[in-house]
Design a protein around this motif. Structure first.
Motif, PDB file in Angstrom:
ATOM      1  N   LEU A  68       0.996  -1.252   0.035  1.00 51.21           N
ATOM      2  CA  LEU A  68      -0.082   0.029  -0.151  1.00 51.21           C
ATOM      3  C   LEU A  68       0.926   1.433  -0.072  1.00 51.21           C
ATOM      4  CD1 LEU A  68      -2.808   1.417   0.183  1.00 51.21           C
ATOM      5  CD2 LEU A  68      -2.694   1.037   2.678  1.00 51.21           C
ATOM      6  N   SER A  85      -3.721   5.680  -5.218  1.00 55.03           N
ATOM      7  CA  SER A  85      -3.230   4.439  -5.030  1.00 55.03           C
ATOM      8  C   SER A  85      -4.238   3.489  -5.890  1.00 55.03           C
ATOM      9  CB  SER A  85      -3.119   3.766  -3.621  1.00 55.03           C
ATOM     10  OG  SER A  85      -3.148   2.358  -3.728  1.00 55.03           O
ATOM     11  N   GLU A  87      -4.443   0.417  -5.550  1.00 58.03           N
ATOM     12  CA  GLU A  87      -4.654  -0.806  -4.519  1.00 58.03           C
ATOM     13  C   GLU A  87      -6.180  -0.959  -4.149  1.00 58.03           C
ATOM     14  OE1 GLU A  87      -2.738  -3.655  -4.041  1.00 58.03           O
ATOM     15  OE2 GLU A  87      -1.311  -2.821  -5.363  1.00 58.03           O
ATOM     16  N   ALA A  90      -6.884   0.456  -0.538  1.00 58.09           N
ATOM     17  CA  ALA A  90      -6.494   1.595  -0.337  1.00 58.09           C
ATOM     18  C   ALA A  90      -7.694   2.769   0.111  1.00 58.09           C
ATOM     19  CB  ALA A  90      -6.074   2.468  -1.327  1.00 58.09           C
TER      20      ALA A  90
END
Length: 192
Positions: A68, A85, A87, A90
């Protein structure tokens, strides 16, 4: 004088060089947020999570593999810097929220002794009630069906993409300095 004014106007129309420098500073600030475990401090993890992290050799909040923290990037879009981000988890860590887990059905293989009794993880306390999982290579095993119910996971907000005191003003000073002088990163009276 007119040439200097025209140069300033040209730089005001071409902000990406200074915006990229600001993006780098914003990513560095987010890195410091992860290192400090929040600025201001994030809510501590649950005791069970702290034990699991300690057992695995990890101690920092939101830091298990570091994915992260390493995923924080920026892009310059027109006259703005977009920080974020890619991800999937996130956003919930940034803003907090509830994860809904649905119930499901499944089977597990559990190890047995020669008489067909389930092996236990220990003789006393909680471990006396926990069975031992069997891998595919264990010959003494039994399959059991299980149906865990639906449940929720509450994730507290732990904002890692935040402006710290003085950062917006410092970023503005970098832009002003760039437009006036053409220099990026010159002393602006305090950097974020």
């Amino acid at each position: 004088m007119l040439r200097n004014l025209q140069a300033m106007l040209n730089r005001a129309d071409n902000l990406p060089p200074v915006l990229r420098a600001i993006g780098d500073l914003m990513v560095a600030s987010a890195d410091r947020n992860f290192e400090a475990e929040g600025r201001p401090a994030w809510r501590p993890v649950a005791k069970a999570t702290a034990r699991r992290k300690a057992k695995a050799g990890h101690s920092k909040i939101l830091m298990w593999s570091g994915v992260l923290a390493r995923s924080i990037t920026f892009k310059v879009a027109g006259r703005t810097v977009v920080l974020g981000s890619n991800e999937p988890y996130a956003r919930i860590h940034q803003e907090g929220g509830v994860i809904q887990r649905q119930g499901r059905e499944g089977t597990v293989r559990l190890r047995t002794d020669a008489k067909g009794r389930l092996l236990r993880q220990g003789k006393e306390g909680r471990k006396a009630h926990l069975a031992v999982f069997a891998s595919g290579s264990h010959k003494r095993a039994v399959e059991r069906a299980f149906t865990p119910g639906a449940y929720q996971i509450h994730i507290p907000a732990r904002p890692f993409l935040t402006f710290q005191p003085g950062e917006p003003e410092a970023y503005g000073a970098l832009v002003l300095n760039y437009v006036l002088s053409g220099q990026i990163g010159a002393d602006t009276g305090g950097q974020p």
